[in-house]
Design a protein around this motif. Structure first.
Motif, PDB file in Angstrom:
ATOM      1  N   HIS A   6       0.829  -1.201   0.000  1.00  0.00           N
ATOM      2  CA  HIS A   6       0.000   0.000   0.000  1.00  0.00           C
ATOM      3  C   HIS A   6       0.867   1.256   0.000  1.00  0.00           C
ATOM      4  O   HIS A   6       0.586   2.225  -0.724  1.00  0.00           O
ATOM      5  N   THR A   7       1.928   1.259   0.791  1.00  0.00           N
ATOM      6  CA  THR A   7       2.825   2.410   0.852  1.00  0.00           C
ATOM      7  C   THR A   7       3.484   2.666  -0.494  1.00  0.00           C
ATOM      8  O   THR A   7       3.547   3.809  -0.968  1.00  0.00           O
ATOM      9  N   VAL A  11       3.014   6.005  -2.803  1.00  0.00           N
ATOM     10  CA  VAL A  11       4.170   6.786  -3.251  1.00  0.00           C
ATOM     11  C   VAL A  11       4.179   6.889  -4.774  1.00  0.00           C
ATOM     12  O   VAL A  11       4.419   7.970  -5.343  1.00  0.00           O
ATOM     13  N   GLY A  12       3.905   5.775  -5.451  1.00  0.00           N
ATOM     14  CA  GLY A  12       3.890   5.781  -6.916  1.00  0.00           C
ATOM     15  C   GLY A  12       2.817   6.695  -7.474  1.00  0.00           C
ATOM     16  O   GLY A  12       3.073   7.501  -8.389  1.00  0.00           O
ATOM     17  N   VAL A  13       1.611   6.593  -6.904  1.00  0.00           N
ATOM     18  CA  VAL A  13       0.521   7.471  -7.347  1.00  0.00           C
ATOM     19  C   VAL A  13       0.852   8.925  -7.053  1.00  0.00           C
ATOM     20  O   VAL A  13       0.587   9.825  -7.865  1.00  0.00           O
ATOM     21  N   GLY A  14       1.465   9.174  -5.883  1.00  0.00           N
ATOM     22  CA  GLY A  14       1.840  10.534  -5.520  1.00  0.00           C
ATOM     23  C   GLY A  14       2.836  11.133  -6.499  1.00  0.00           C
ATOM     24  O   GLY A  14       2.703  12.297  -6.896  1.00  0.00           O
ATOM     25  N   ILE A  15       3.826  10.352  -6.900  1.00  0.00           N
ATOM     26  CA  ILE A  15       4.824  10.845  -7.863  1.00  0.00           C
ATOM     27  C   ILE A  15       4.166  11.167  -9.201  1.00  0.00           C
ATOM     28  O   ILE A  15       4.456  12.200  -9.826  1.00  0.00           O
ATOM     29  N   ILE A  16       3.260  10.296  -9.639  1.00  0.00           N
ATOM     30  CA  ILE A  16       2.554  10.541 -10.900  1.00  0.00           C
ATOM     31  C   ILE A  16       1.723  11.821 -10.816  1.00  0.00           C
ATOM     32  O   ILE A  16       1.732  12.655 -11.742  1.00  0.00           O
ATOM     33  N   LEU A  17       1.006  12.003  -9.701  1.00  0.00           N
ATOM     34  CA  LEU A  17       0.172  13.192  -9.549  1.00  0.00           C
ATOM     35  C   LEU A  17       1.008  14.465  -9.457  1.00  0.00           C
ATOM     36  O   LEU A  17       0.614  15.511  -9.985  1.00  0.00           O
ATOM     37  N   ILE A  18       2.160  14.390  -8.800  1.00  0.00           N
ATOM     38  CA  ILE A  18       3.041  15.565  -8.733  1.00  0.00           C
ATOM     39  C   ILE A  18       3.511  15.953 -10.134  1.00  0.00           C
ATOM     40  O   ILE A  18       3.524  17.130 -10.501  1.00  0.00           O
ATOM     41  N   PHE A 224      -3.428  17.243   9.702  1.00  0.00           N
ATOM     42  CA  PHE A 224      -4.352  16.113   9.527  1.00  0.00           C
ATOM     43  C   PHE A 224      -3.608  14.844   9.123  1.00  0.00           C
ATOM     44  O   PHE A 224      -4.024  13.742   9.487  1.00  0.00           O
ATOM     45  N   TRP A 225      -2.525  14.996   8.376  1.00  0.00           N
ATOM     46  CA  TRP A 225      -1.755  13.817   7.967  1.00  0.00           C
ATOM     47  C   TRP A 225      -1.153  13.108   9.179  1.00  0.00           C
ATOM     48  O   TRP A 225      -1.018  11.892   9.182  1.00  0.00           O
ATOM     49  N   PHE A 226      -0.840  13.862  10.224  1.00  0.00           N
ATOM     50  CA  PHE A 226      -0.329  13.260  11.453  1.00  0.00           C
ATOM     51  C   PHE A 226      -1.448  12.778  12.376  1.00  0.00           C
ATOM     52  O   PHE A 226      -1.165  12.246  13.457  1.00  0.00           O
ATOM     53  N   GLN A 227      -2.696  12.964  11.958  1.00  0.00           N
ATOM     54  CA  GLN A 227      -3.841  12.521  12.756  1.00  0.00           C
ATOM     55  C   GLN A 227      -4.540  11.316  12.124  1.00  0.00           C
ATOM     56  O   GLN A 227      -5.702  11.055  12.408  1.00  0.00           O
ATOM     57  N   THR A 228      -3.827  10.588  11.310  1.00  0.00           N
ATOM     58  CA  THR A 228      -4.477   9.515  10.541  1.00  0.00           C
ATOM     59  C   THR A 228      -5.046   8.412  11.422  1.00  0.00           C
ATOM     60  O   THR A 228      -6.068   7.819  11.088  1.00  0.00           O
ATOM     61  N   ARG A 229      -4.415   8.116  12.536  1.00  0.00           N
ATOM     62  CA  ARG A 229      -4.933   7.063  13.426  1.00  0.00           C
ATOM     63  C   ARG A 229      -6.318   7.436  13.952  1.00  0.00           C
ATOM     64  O   ARG A 229      -7.237   6.600  13.948  1.00  0.00           O
ATOM     65  N   ILE A 230      -6.472   8.679  14.396  1.00  0.00           N
ATOM     66  CA  ILE A 230      -7.767   9.126  14.911  1.00  0.00           C
ATOM     67  C   ILE A 230      -8.807   9.151  13.799  1.00  0.00           C
ATOM     68  O   ILE A 230      -9.958   8.736  13.989  1.00  0.00           O
ATOM     69  N   LEU A 231      -8.427   9.624  12.633  1.00  0.00           N
ATOM     70  CA  LEU A 231      -9.358   9.674  11.513  1.00  0.00           C
ATOM     71  C   LEU A 231      -9.802   8.273  11.100  1.00  0.00           C
ATOM     72  O   LEU A 231     -10.979   8.052  10.775  1.00  0.00           O
ATOM     73  N   ASN A 232      -8.887   7.321  11.114  1.00  0.00           N
ATOM     74  CA  ASN A 232      -9.262   5.940  10.806  1.00  0.00           C
ATOM     75  C   ASN A 232     -10.227   5.386  11.841  1.00  0.00           C
ATOM     76  O   ASN A 232     -11.163   4.637  11.509  1.00  0.00           O
ATOM     77  N   LEU A 233     -10.024   5.748  13.119  1.00  0.00           N
ATOM     78  CA  LEU A 233     -10.937   5.297  14.169  1.00  0.00           C
ATOM     79  C   LEU A 233     -12.331   5.896  13.995  1.00  0.00           C
ATOM     80  O   LEU A 233     -13.333   5.245  14.305  1.00  0.00           O
ATOM     81  N   MET A 234     -12.409   7.125  13.500  1.00  0.00           N
ATOM     82  CA  MET A 234     -13.712   7.746  13.286  1.00  0.00           C
ATOM     83  C   MET A 234     -14.558   6.950  12.306  1.00  0.00           C
ATOM     84  O   MET A 234     -15.784   6.870  12.442  1.00  0.00           O
ATOM     85  N   LEU A 235     -13.918   6.352  11.318  1.00  0.00           N
ATOM     86  CA  LEU A 235     -14.662   5.550  10.343  1.00  0.00           C
ATOM     87  C   LEU A 235     -15.224   4.278  10.979  1.00  0.00           C
ATOM     88  O   LEU A 235     -16.229   3.745  10.518  1.00  0.00           O
ATOM     89  N   GLY A 294      -2.561   7.524   3.323  1.00  0.00           N
ATOM     90  CA  GLY A 294      -2.389   7.790   1.898  1.00  0.00           C
ATOM     91  C   GLY A 294      -3.494   8.653   1.336  1.00  0.00           C
ATOM     92  O   GLY A 294      -3.299   9.392   0.364  1.00  0.00           O
ATOM     93  N   LEU A 295      -4.682   8.572   1.955  1.00  0.00           N
ATOM     94  CA  LEU A 295      -5.851   9.286   1.436  1.00  0.00           C
ATOM     95  C   LEU A 295      -5.657  10.796   1.461  1.00  0.00           C
ATOM     96  O   LEU A 295      -6.013  11.496   0.503  1.00  0.00           O
ATOM     97  N   ILE A 296      -5.075  11.326   2.538  1.00  0.00           N
ATOM     98  CA  ILE A 296      -4.951  12.779   2.676  1.00  0.00           C
ATOM     99  C   ILE A 296      -3.986  13.380   1.653  1.00  0.00           C
ATOM    100  O   ILE A 296      -4.363  14.305   0.910  1.00  0.00           O
ATOM    101  N   PRO A 297      -2.736  12.913   1.548  1.00  0.00           N
ATOM    102  CA  PRO A 297      -1.840  13.544   0.566  1.00  0.00           C
ATOM    103  C   PRO A 297      -2.276  13.343  -0.881  1.00  0.00           C
ATOM    104  O   PRO A 297      -2.147  14.260  -1.706  1.00  0.00           O
TER     105      PRO A 297
END
Length: 351
Positions: A6-7, A11-18, A224-235, A294-297
């Motif tokens: 997944h990582t 990263v691959g999708v991020g490079i393409i989008l950049i 928000f990128w550093f809050q991913t654990r909490i955001l995942n718990l919200m789901l 990965g969702l946020i960036p």
């Protein structure tokens, strides 16, 4: 999909989008009413970082102003607003645990519209200066955000359902109030200005505004990128979070306020632009899953790319005329969203 796979995928999708974002920004700089040769355009841009142009150089003057004072701020503002709206959509969907939420579902867009309408048709806030319409729109968005929090906490602590219902109620009130003001207004030009502003435009971009937007958009995205654990718990819901020792109540309120600041400044800078915060998270979730790491960036990059392309089309698709970007986004976004809902199997959180 394993975490490592997944990582690598993210990263691959991020490079393409950049790469696509850089190409889209270059394409946007090149297109416009005034034709500027590509080599001249890049020399003008390069001259801002390396002193390669003399005072007598023909690339100074009008060409310099068109590229550096008009097109470049607009392209950067489009990227920032798109990123902010997309990430705000991700956060709002996590807060209310609803994949159909977007930055405006909690009444924030209605609050901004009311603020702008009051400013244009009633002159409220004119003491703020030339940008008083945008400032009043921002104030309206923030007032509604805090109103949602207050109402949702009445009679017990706020949860996802109460936040959603409070937002819908305040949105209806703001829409009715805006309609009353427009109905009784006798200023036809003012009504036209209200309508155009609500359709969205990036024509007011400038470097001072870019400085503000860099701060209020990029910092919350990093937070928000550093809050991913909490955001995942919200789901997964409050019950699961409580068993893990996490109280989501205070996080929801903090995240709502921070998202509202992003949305408020986006509205202040570009007017009302819908669908970005709804469409981009849907596409990214279907491609990469629901993990916010990965969702946020990726959503930020996707939103930036979408708005840069849409703004370029809005000012070039009809010669010598600028189509409001909100209209173009809706024309693109609505069919794409319907297609995604019909053709794709959608998963959200633990469901």
């Amino acid at each position: 999909m394993s975490n490592r796979t997944h990582t690598f995928t993210v990263v691959g999708v991020g490079i393409i989008l950049i790469a696509l974002l850089i190409a889209g920004m270059a394409w946007s700089l090149f297109l416009g009413t005034v034709h500027i040769p590509a080599h001249t355009l890049w020399q003008v841009v390069a001259s801002k970082f390396v002193n390669t142009i003399t005072i007598e150089d023909p690339r100074q003057g009008a060409l310099n102003d068109i590229v550096w004072m008009l097109r470049m701020p607009r392209v950067i503002l489009a990227a920032l607003v798109g990123a902010g709206l997309a990430v705000s959509g991700v956060i709002m969907q996590a807060i209310v645990k609803n994949p159909l939420a977007d930055p405006y579902i909690l009444g924030i867009s209605s609050g901004a519209s009311t603020g702008a309408t009051v400013a244009i048709l009633m002159g409220v806030g004119i003491a703020f200066g030339e940008e008083y319409v945008g400032i009043m729109a921002f104030i309206g968005a923030m007032v509604i955000s805090f109103g949602v929090l207050i109402i949702a906490n009445m009679g017990g602590r706020a949860n996802a359902i109460k936040l959603l219902l409070a937002g819908m109620a305040l949105s209806a009130v703001c829409s009715a109030f805006t309609s009353v003001i427009v109905y009784f207004a006798k200023d036809k030009e003012g009504i036209q200005n209200v309508a155009f502003w609500m359709m969205g435009s990036l024509a007011g971009a400038n470097w001072d505004l870019i400085g503000i937007m860099l701060f209020v958009i990029l910092l919350p995205i990093v937070f928000f990128w550093f809050q991913t654990r909490i955001l995942n718990l919200m789901l997964l819901g409050d019950e699961v979070a409580i068993t893990l020792g996490v109280d989501l109540h205070r996080y929801r309120q903090l995240y709502l306020v921070m998202s509202s600041i992003m949305i408020g400044f986006a509205v202040y800078a570009a007017g009302i632009i819908g669908f970005v915060g709804l469409l981009i998270p849907h596409i990214v979730r279907q491609a990469l899953g629901t993990n916010h790491k990965g969702l946020i960036p990726i959503s930020a990059l996707g939103g930036a790319l979408l708005l840069v392309v849409a703004d370029t089309l809005s000012r070039t698709i009809i010669p010598h005329t600028e189509l409001p970007i909100g209209i173009l986004i809706s024309v693109i976004g609505a069919p794409a969203f319907v297609y995604l809902m019909i053709k794709q199997t959608y998963a959200f959180g633990g469901n």
